[in-house]
Write a protein that holds these residues in place. Structure first.
Motif, PDB file in Angstrom:
ATOM      1  N   LEU A   9       0.854  -1.178   0.000  1.00 64.22           N
ATOM      2  CA  LEU A   9       0.000   0.000   0.000  1.00 64.22           C
ATOM      3  C   LEU A   9       0.890   1.229   0.000  1.00 64.22           C
ATOM      4  O   LEU A   9       2.071   1.141   0.315  1.00 64.22           O
ATOM      5  CB  LEU A   9      -0.891   0.028   1.253  1.00 64.22           C
ATOM      6  CG  LEU A   9      -1.822  -1.152   1.471  1.00 64.22           C
ATOM      7  CD1 LEU A   9      -2.492  -1.051   2.836  1.00 64.22           C
ATOM      8  CD2 LEU A   9      -2.885  -1.178   0.386  1.00 64.22           C
ATOM      9  N   VAL A  10       0.333   2.368  -0.335  1.00 68.99           N
ATOM     10  CA  VAL A  10       1.111   3.597  -0.269  1.00 68.99           C
ATOM     11  C   VAL A  10       1.520   3.810   1.188  1.00 68.99           C
ATOM     12  O   VAL A  10       0.674   3.860   2.078  1.00 68.99           O
ATOM     13  CB  VAL A  10       0.285   4.794  -0.787  1.00 68.99           C
ATOM     14  CG1 VAL A  10       1.060   6.089  -0.591  1.00 68.99           C
ATOM     15  CG2 VAL A  10      -0.086   4.594  -2.241  1.00 68.99           C
ATOM     16  N   GLY A  11       2.796   3.862   1.460  1.00 71.09           N
ATOM     17  CA  GLY A  11       3.297   4.113   2.803  1.00 71.09           C
ATOM     18  C   GLY A  11       3.362   2.894   3.703  1.00 71.09           C
ATOM     19  O   GLY A  11       3.604   3.010   4.890  1.00 71.09           O
ATOM     20  N   GLY A  12       3.111   1.686   3.203  1.00 69.75           N
ATOM     21  CA  GLY A  12       3.185   0.508   4.071  1.00 69.75           C
ATOM     22  C   GLY A  12       2.636  -0.727   3.395  1.00 69.75           C
ATOM     23  O   GLY A  12       2.553  -0.792   2.173  1.00 69.75           O
ATOM     24  N   THR A  13       2.261  -1.710   4.193  1.00 76.14           N
ATOM     25  CA  THR A  13       1.667  -2.928   3.669  1.00 76.14           C
ATOM     26  C   THR A  13       0.400  -3.249   4.446  1.00 76.14           C
ATOM     27  O   THR A  13       0.220  -2.807   5.584  1.00 76.14           O
ATOM     28  CB  THR A  13       2.625  -4.137   3.771  1.00 76.14           C
ATOM     29  OG1 THR A  13       2.986  -4.330   5.129  1.00 76.14           O
ATOM     30  CG2 THR A  13       3.863  -3.945   2.920  1.00 76.14           C
ATOM     31  N   PHE A  14      -0.454  -4.026   3.841  1.00 74.95           N
ATOM     32  CA  PHE A  14      -1.707  -4.445   4.444  1.00 74.95           C
ATOM     33  C   PHE A  14      -1.426  -5.546   5.460  1.00 74.95           C
ATOM     34  O   PHE A  14      -0.678  -6.472   5.189  1.00 74.95           O
ATOM     35  CB  PHE A  14      -2.640  -4.970   3.347  1.00 74.95           C
ATOM     36  CG  PHE A  14      -3.989  -5.373   3.828  1.00 74.95           C
ATOM     37  CD1 PHE A  14      -5.005  -4.437   3.944  1.00 74.95           C
ATOM     38  CD2 PHE A  14      -4.254  -6.685   4.171  1.00 74.95           C
ATOM     39  CE1 PHE A  14      -6.260  -4.815   4.391  1.00 74.95           C
ATOM     40  CE2 PHE A  14      -5.501  -7.072   4.624  1.00 74.95           C
ATOM     41  CZ  PHE A  14      -6.512  -6.125   4.728  1.00 74.95           C
ATOM     42  N   THR A  15      -2.030  -5.451   6.640  1.00 76.79           N
ATOM     43  CA  THR A  15      -1.882  -6.465   7.672  1.00 76.79           C
ATOM     44  C   THR A  15      -3.254  -6.925   8.127  1.00 76.79           C
ATOM     45  O   THR A  15      -4.111  -6.109   8.455  1.00 76.79           O
ATOM     46  CB  THR A  15      -1.128  -5.908   8.898  1.00 76.79           C
ATOM     47  OG1 THR A  15       0.158  -5.447   8.468  1.00 76.79           O
ATOM     48  CG2 THR A  15      -0.945  -6.963   9.964  1.00 76.79           C
ATOM     49  N   VAL A  16      -3.485  -8.235   8.147  1.00 81.23           N
ATOM     50  CA  VAL A  16      -4.733  -8.791   8.651  1.00 81.23           C
ATOM     51  C   VAL A  16      -4.664  -8.758  10.174  1.00 81.23           C
ATOM     52  O   VAL A  16      -3.774  -9.346  10.771  1.00 81.23           O
ATOM     53  CB  VAL A  16      -4.960 -10.230   8.135  1.00 81.23           C
ATOM     54  CG1 VAL A  16      -6.198 -10.838   8.774  1.00 81.23           C
ATOM     55  CG2 VAL A  16      -5.074 -10.238   6.617  1.00 81.23           C
ATOM     56  N   GLU A  17      -5.617  -8.069  10.806  1.00 82.01           N
ATOM     57  CA  GLU A  17      -5.643  -7.945  12.261  1.00 82.01           C
ATOM     58  C   GLU A  17      -6.423  -9.078  12.916  1.00 82.01           C
ATOM     59  O   GLU A  17      -6.146  -9.453  14.035  1.00 82.01           O
ATOM     60  CB  GLU A  17      -6.260  -6.603  12.666  1.00 82.01           C
ATOM     61  CG  GLU A  17      -5.332  -5.438  12.532  1.00 82.01           C
ATOM     62  CD  GLU A  17      -4.190  -5.483  13.524  1.00 82.01           C
ATOM     63  OE1 GLU A  17      -4.397  -5.861  14.684  1.00 82.01           O
ATOM     64  OE2 GLU A  17      -3.071  -5.149  13.128  1.00 82.01           O
ATOM     65  N   HIS A  18      -7.438  -9.575  12.243  1.00 85.77           N
ATOM     66  CA  HIS A  18      -8.266 -10.628  12.831  1.00 85.77           C
ATOM     67  C   HIS A  18      -9.103 -11.266  11.725  1.00 85.77           C
ATOM     68  O   HIS A  18      -9.550 -10.583  10.808  1.00 85.77           O
ATOM     69  CB  HIS A  18      -9.198 -10.036  13.888  1.00 85.77           C
ATOM     70  CG  HIS A  18     -10.074 -11.064  14.558  1.00 85.77           C
ATOM     71  ND1 HIS A  18      -9.563 -12.000  15.430  1.00 85.77           N
ATOM     72  CD2 HIS A  18     -11.394 -11.304  14.482  1.00 85.77           C
ATOM     73  CE1 HIS A  18     -10.551 -12.768  15.863  1.00 85.77           C
ATOM     74  NE2 HIS A  18     -11.669 -12.366  15.300  1.00 85.77           N
ATOM     75  N   GLU A  19      -9.327 -12.547  11.829  1.00 78.40           N
ATOM     76  CA  GLU A  19     -10.224 -13.246  10.923  1.00 78.40           C
ATOM     77  C   GLU A  19     -11.269 -13.959  11.761  1.00 78.40           C
ATOM     78  O   GLU A  19     -10.985 -14.394  12.877  1.00 78.40           O
ATOM     79  CB  GLU A  19      -9.450 -14.255  10.074  1.00 78.40           C
ATOM     80  CG  GLU A  19      -8.476 -13.595   9.118  1.00 78.40           C
ATOM     81  CD  GLU A  19      -7.760 -14.598   8.237  1.00 78.40           C
ATOM     82  OE1 GLU A  19      -8.300 -14.902   7.157  1.00 78.40           O
ATOM     83  OE2 GLU A  19      -6.695 -15.064   8.666  1.00 78.40           O
ATOM     84  N   GLY A  20     -12.491 -14.061  11.256  1.00 77.51           N
ATOM     85  CA  GLY A  20     -13.511 -14.809  11.958  1.00 77.51           C
ATOM     86  C   GLY A  20     -14.646 -13.994  12.521  1.00 77.51           C
ATOM     87  O   GLY A  20     -15.545 -14.547  13.141  1.00 77.51           O
ATOM     88  N   PHE A  21     -14.644 -12.674  12.330  1.00 78.00           N
ATOM     89  CA  PHE A  21     -15.801 -11.890  12.767  1.00 78.00           C
ATOM     90  C   PHE A  21     -17.033 -12.323  11.978  1.00 78.00           C
ATOM     91  O   PHE A  21     -16.948 -12.668  10.807  1.00 78.00           O
ATOM     92  CB  PHE A  21     -15.586 -10.392  12.528  1.00 78.00           C
ATOM     93  CG  PHE A  21     -14.669  -9.725  13.514  1.00 78.00           C
ATOM     94  CD1 PHE A  21     -14.868  -9.850  14.880  1.00 78.00           C
ATOM     95  CD2 PHE A  21     -13.616  -8.947  13.074  1.00 78.00           C
ATOM     96  CE1 PHE A  21     -14.038  -9.221  15.785  1.00 78.00           C
ATOM     97  CE2 PHE A  21     -12.774  -8.312  13.964  1.00 78.00           C
ATOM     98  CZ  PHE A  21     -12.986  -8.451  15.320  1.00 78.00           C
ATOM     99  N   ASP A  22     -18.194 -12.295  12.630  1.00 75.09           N
ATOM    100  CA  ASP A  22     -19.467 -12.644  11.999  1.00 75.09           C
ATOM    101  C   ASP A  22     -20.132 -11.359  11.508  1.00 75.09           C
ATOM    102  O   ASP A  22     -20.804 -10.680  12.268  1.00 75.09           O
ATOM    103  CB  ASP A  22     -20.364 -13.382  13.002  1.00 75.09           C
ATOM    104  CG  ASP A  22     -21.656 -13.890  12.397  1.00 75.09           C
ATOM    105  OD1 ASP A  22     -21.861 -13.731  11.170  1.00 75.09           O
ATOM    106  OD2 ASP A  22     -22.471 -14.431  13.153  1.00 75.09           O
TER     107      ASP A  22
END
Length: 105
Positions: A9-22
């Motif tokens: 991404l501009v200025g950094g990278t995408f990070t997944v913070e959490h998976e599994g929210f409904d």
């Protein structure tokens, strides 16, 4: 579904913070800087604390959707399906319910 982890991404990278929210259906930042997610499928609002995600509050009726914080830390949570706005104190307790009527949102 494909993972976006590491996507540049501009200025950094995408990070997944959490998976599994409904059905996560609202995201924002509390006045103290904590990331907050409204989970419509369970009626919960989650906060990202040091060490992970915690349930900050559970909405007693309706599906939390969008929300906004006041400068004093209270959170106003729209529950479109029941036509109410829940007022959540900074500690997570619900202090008021503002009825707007079904179909009003």
């Amino acid at each position: 579904s494909a993972s976006l982890e590491g996507t540049p991404l501009v200025g950094g990278t995408f990070t997944v913070e959490h998976e599994g929210f409904d059905f996560p259906n609202g995201i924002g930042w509390a006045p103290d800087g904590a990331l907050v997610v409204a989970e419509s499928g369970t009626g919960r609002l989650h906060r990202r604390e040091t060490g992970g995600w915690v349930v900050w509050t559970e909405i007693p009726s309706g599906a939390p959707d969008g929300f906004a914080f006041a400068s004093d830390g209270r959170c106003f949570v729209c529950c479109f399906d029941v036509g109410q706005v829940m007022v959540v104190e900074s500690g997570g307790s619900i202090s008021d319910v503002i009825p707007l009527g079904e179909g009003s949102m």
